[in-house]
Motif scaffolding. Sequence first.
Motif, short mmCIF file in Angstrom:
data_model
loop_
_atom_site.label_atom_id
_atom_site.label_comp_id
_atom_site.label_asym_id
_atom_site.label_seq_id
_atom_site.Cartn_x
_atom_site.Cartn_y
_atom_site.Cartn_z
N VAL A 72 0.83 -1.20 0.00
CA VAL A 72 0.00 0.00 0.00
C VAL A 72 0.87 1.26 0.00
N ILE A 73 1.90 1.26 0.85
CA ILE A 73 2.78 2.43 0.93
C ILE A 73 3.57 2.61 -0.37
N TRP A 74 4.06 1.50 -0.92
CA TRP A 74 4.82 1.58 -2.16
C TRP A 74 3.96 2.12 -3.30
N GLN A 75 2.73 1.66 -3.39
CA GLN A 75 1.84 2.16 -4.44
C GLN A 75 1.60 3.66 -4.28
N ALA A 76 1.45 4.11 -3.04
CA ALA A 76 1.23 5.54 -2.80
C ALA A 76 2.45 6.35 -3.22
N VAL A 77 3.63 5.82 -2.97
CA VAL A 77 4.87 6.52 -3.36
C VAL A 77 4.99 6.58 -4.88
N VAL A 78 4.78 5.44 -5.53
CA VAL A 78 4.90 5.37 -6.99
C VAL A 78 3.89 6.29 -7.67
N ASN A 79 2.68 6.33 -7.14
CA ASN A 79 1.61 7.14 -7.74
C ASN A 79 1.58 8.57 -7.22
N ARG A 80 2.58 8.93 -6.41
CA ARG A 80 2.66 10.27 -5.82
C ARG A 80 1.36 10.61 -5.09
N ASP A 81 0.94 9.66 -4.29
CA ASP A 81 -0.35 9.77 -3.61
C ASP A 81 -0.20 9.68 -2.09
N VAL A 82 0.99 9.98 -1.58
CA VAL A 82 1.25 9.84 -0.15
C VAL A 82 0.35 10.75 0.71
N PRO A 83 0.14 12.02 0.35
CA PRO A 83 -0.73 12.87 1.18
C PRO A 83 -2.14 12.30 1.33
N ARG A 84 -2.68 11.75 0.25
CA ARG A 84 -4.03 11.18 0.33
C ARG A 84 -4.02 9.93 1.22
N LEU A 85 -3.00 9.09 1.08
CA LEU A 85 -2.91 7.90 1.91
C LEU A 85 -2.81 8.28 3.38
N TYR A 86 -2.04 9.32 3.69
CA TYR A 86 -1.89 9.77 5.07
C TYR A 86 -3.24 10.22 5.64
N THR A 87 -3.98 10.99 4.85
CA THR A 87 -5.30 11.47 5.30
C THR A 87 -6.24 10.31 5.53
N GLU A 88 -6.26 9.36 4.60
CA GLU A 88 -7.15 8.22 4.74
C GLU A 88 -6.75 7.32 5.90
N ALA A 89 -5.45 7.17 6.11
CA ALA A 89 -4.98 6.33 7.22
C ALA A 89 -5.39 6.92 8.56
N ARG A 90 -5.28 8.23 8.69
CA ARG A 90 -5.70 8.88 9.93
C ARG A 90 -7.21 8.69 10.14
N SER A 91 -7.97 8.87 9.08
CA SER A 91 -9.41 8.69 9.17
C SER A 91 -9.76 7.26 9.54
N PHE A 92 -9.06 6.32 8.94
CA PHE A 92 -9.31 4.91 9.22
C PHE A 92 -9.00 4.57 10.67
N MET A 93 -7.87 5.02 11.19
CA MET A 93 -7.48 4.71 12.56
C MET A 93 -8.46 5.33 13.56
N LYS A 94 -8.96 6.52 13.24
CA LYS A 94 -9.94 7.16 14.12
C LYS A 94 -11.24 6.37 14.13
N LEU A 95 -11.70 5.96 12.94
CA LEU A 95 -12.93 5.18 12.85
C LEU A 95 -12.75 3.83 13.53
N ARG A 96 -11.60 3.22 13.34
CA ARG A 96 -11.31 1.93 13.96
C ARG A 96 -11.42 2.02 15.47
N SER A 97 -10.85 3.08 16.04
CA SER A 97 -10.92 3.27 17.48
C SER A 97 -12.37 3.46 17.96
N GLN A 98 -13.13 4.26 17.23
CA GLN A 98 -14.52 4.50 17.59
C GLN A 98 -15.35 3.22 17.53
N ARG A 99 -15.14 2.44 16.48
CA ARG A 99 -15.90 1.21 16.31
C ARG A 99 -15.53 0.17 17.37
N ASN A 100 -14.25 0.08 17.69
CA ASN A 100 -13.83 -0.86 18.72
C ASN A 100 -14.45 -0.51 20.07
#
Length: 321
Positions: A268-296
């Motif tokens: 996942v990280i490699w694809q983000a680097v290759v596609n120059r999509d790291v900022p979007r991955l970072y935003t989505e990862a933060r959102s995912f971890m927040k949602l994961r915590s709330q759901r747990n």
Amino acid sequence: MPWATEIYNRDLDVTKYNVPFLLHPFVSLYSTRGCPAQCTFCLWPQTLSGHAWRKRSTDDVAAEMANAKKLFPHVKEFFFDDDTFNIQKARTVELCEKLQPLGLTWSCTSRVTTDYDTLKAMKDAGCRLLIVGYESGDPQILKNIKKGATCSARSTSPATATSSAWSSMATSSSACRARRASRSATPSSSPSSSIARRFRCRSRTRSGTEFFDYAKENGFITNEAMSDEGGHQMAHIEYPGLPVEYVMEMVHKFYDEYYFRPKAAIRVIWQAVVNRDVPRLYTEARSFMKLRSQRNKASRAAKEANAVKAAGIRQHERVVF
């Protein structure tokens, strides 16, 4: 009919739209409508597009794609949002022959039964990613939902570049089998897509589908709330012996066991680097971890509430006795 991409160019800023498993920015369009498959859960053919399969000519689709390339030089990917893009081999191969000279990157939906020759033609024409509805690693579930595919078809299918996987369940044992199957799958580019989202869809249903009627007739729909206060999808179907909180717990075990594998995380990280999509991955990862915590937290709270309720019932029964 007018080309949708011309309307997009006239009225939309496509950079404002995001789908986690697609490159950004992207443009979505249809080359066919309808789906002949009889899957009981699927909303679109049962409520919108119908089961009759209608197709645009390959010349018309290729011409629109050539025009879209000129209209959107900044777009990284086109997505064919057909219910099942490659359901007819001859048409798919013919279209790919006309797309190949355009040098486009595109993705699409796919049946698990798609053969190697069709997939090779798609790859040669610029196909990057397939959205494959495997739905379940449990044979009985596949029969129950009228999927028209088998587990053996999944294990032998060359359609490996996928961002979706197994989703349905009716018992805790079938959920465990599906979890085991998911560990061998190729990860998509974002934890916000695929496994758990599609898994969750069979713990919820929409009016107008055969599955909704089945769930309603059997009293499986626990409430009408299909999302939480943040707009995130929630399970609202409870099967016998399979509490809603357990379903949500399994959703996040799917996430954790699938995306937190070293191989998956690196990909996942490699694809983000290759596609120059790291900022979007970072935003989505933060959102995912927040949602994961709330759901747990919500899952634990529900389990504790049920335990207290069960203890109260047992205490009442002892008093009555």
